[in-house]
Design a protein around this motif. Structure first.
Motif, short mmCIF file in Angstrom:
data_model
loop_
_atom_site.label_atom_id
_atom_site.label_comp_id
_atom_site.label_asym_id
_atom_site.label_seq_id
_atom_site.Cartn_x
_atom_site.Cartn_y
_atom_site.Cartn_z
N LEU A 162 0.82 -1.21 0.00
CA LEU A 162 0.00 0.00 0.00
C LEU A 162 0.86 1.27 0.00
O LEU A 162 0.58 2.21 -0.75
CB LEU A 162 -0.93 0.00 1.21
N LEU A 163 1.90 1.28 0.84
CA LEU A 163 2.78 2.45 0.89
C LEU A 163 3.52 2.65 -0.42
O LEU A 163 3.62 3.78 -0.92
CB LEU A 163 3.78 2.30 2.04
N GLY A 164 4.06 1.57 -0.97
CA GLY A 164 4.78 1.67 -2.23
C GLY A 164 3.89 2.18 -3.35
O GLY A 164 4.27 3.07 -4.11
N ARG A 165 2.68 1.63 -3.41
CA ARG A 165 1.73 2.03 -4.45
C ARG A 165 1.39 3.52 -4.36
O ARG A 165 1.41 4.24 -5.36
CB ARG A 165 0.46 1.18 -4.30
N GLU A 166 1.08 3.98 -3.13
CA GLU A 166 0.66 5.37 -2.94
C GLU A 166 1.81 6.34 -3.12
O GLU A 166 1.70 7.33 -3.86
CB GLU A 166 0.05 5.52 -1.54
N TYR A 167 2.93 6.08 -2.46
CA TYR A 167 4.03 7.03 -2.49
C TYR A 167 4.66 7.13 -3.88
O TYR A 167 5.05 8.22 -4.31
CB TYR A 167 5.11 6.66 -1.47
N ALA A 195 10.38 -2.15 -2.31
CA ALA A 195 10.78 -0.89 -1.69
C ALA A 195 9.79 -0.49 -0.60
O ALA A 195 10.19 -0.01 0.47
CB ALA A 195 10.88 0.21 -2.75
N GLY A 196 8.52 -0.67 -0.88
CA GLY A 196 7.50 -0.35 0.12
C GLY A 196 7.64 -1.22 1.36
O GLY A 196 7.46 -0.73 2.49
N ALA A 217 8.72 8.82 1.51
CA ALA A 217 8.35 9.76 0.45
C ALA A 217 9.58 10.17 -0.35
O ALA A 217 9.55 10.23 -1.58
CB ALA A 217 7.68 10.98 1.06
N ALA A 218 10.69 10.43 0.35
CA ALA A 218 11.93 10.81 -0.33
C ALA A 218 12.49 9.64 -1.12
O ALA A 218 12.97 9.80 -2.25
CB ALA A 218 12.95 11.30 0.69
#
Length: 232
Positions: A162-167, A195-196, A217-218
């Protein structure tokens, strides 16, 4: 190699004043939302237990009020722990544009100005992401109960996805728009998921999980440029 280079490049920029500004705002809003959520939970419990509870065919059941009160205490203790990760991650996504710009100013100064994401659009995306994170983590509780020894890996894999997809989408759409970001994300879905997951692992560490969304995010800003062929 792309993932590690991106992660350590992001880590090396944590002293950037713009990173700190996003961190302070993110932590402040996270704490505010958690306080409001706990206050809402307490109010709801008090409202439900304000009068004696009666059940059909049974009548008054005084001990249910005690159950509600004790449940409220447990809920208030658990709620911040459970909501910390999704709330901090979603709030950081609202300010991702500032983090990405700080990365590009330092590592990709020759790039033309990026498309600025309107505040209303960033807020909408952040709230939508928060909803997805909360629902997904609630549903994951079932898997945690069934596969208890694998619970940490389920948490990392799910939140990593989820984090990888969104960021990645938010970092990429500043340069190539939402449709272009989706196509590039689909092409490199495995790299983005891995990566996520790398970002999601430290999310289970208290206090560290407040800083990790900014590093994430970076990191995904670097990953986007690496996958799109831009060199620092």
């Amino acid at each position: 190699m792309i993932i590690l280079n991106a992660f350590f490049s992001a880590l090396g920029q944590t002293g950037d004043p713009r990173f700190r500004a996003v961190l302070l705002r993110g932590v402040g809003l996270t704490i505010l939302l958690l306080v409001l959520a706990c206050a809402g939970a307490i109010w709801l419990i008090n409202w439900l237990s304000g009068s004696e509870i009666s059940l059909p065919f049974v009548g008054a059941v005084p001990w249910l009020n005690d159950v509600l009160n004790y449940s409220g205490i447990v809920l208030v203790l658990i709620l911040p722990v459970f909501l910390m990760v999704p709330v901090a991650s979603a709030i950081t996504s609202i300010f991702l544009d500032e983090v990405a710009q700080a990365v590009e100013d330092k590592h990709f100064p020759a790039l033309p100005p990026a498309r600025r994401i309107p505040a209303s659009e960033a807020l909408k995306d952040g709230l939508s992401f928060l909803g997805v994170l909360i629902v997904a983590n609630l549903l994951a509780l079932i898997l945690y109960a069934i596969f208890t020894p694998l619970a940490p890996f389920i948490f990392w894999a799910m939140n990593g996805f989820l984090l990888g997809r969104e960021y990645f989408t938010l970092a990429a759409m500043r340069r190539i728009g939402r449709d272009g970001a989706r196509k590039l994300r689909a092409k490199h879905s495995t790299t983005i998921w891995v990566a996520g997951t790398l970002i999601a692992i430290p999310l289970s560490v208290p206090l560290v999980n407040l800083v990790i969304p900014i590093i994430g995010a970076a990191t995904f800003t670097h990953i986007y440029h690496a996958l799109s062929g831009q060199k620092a």
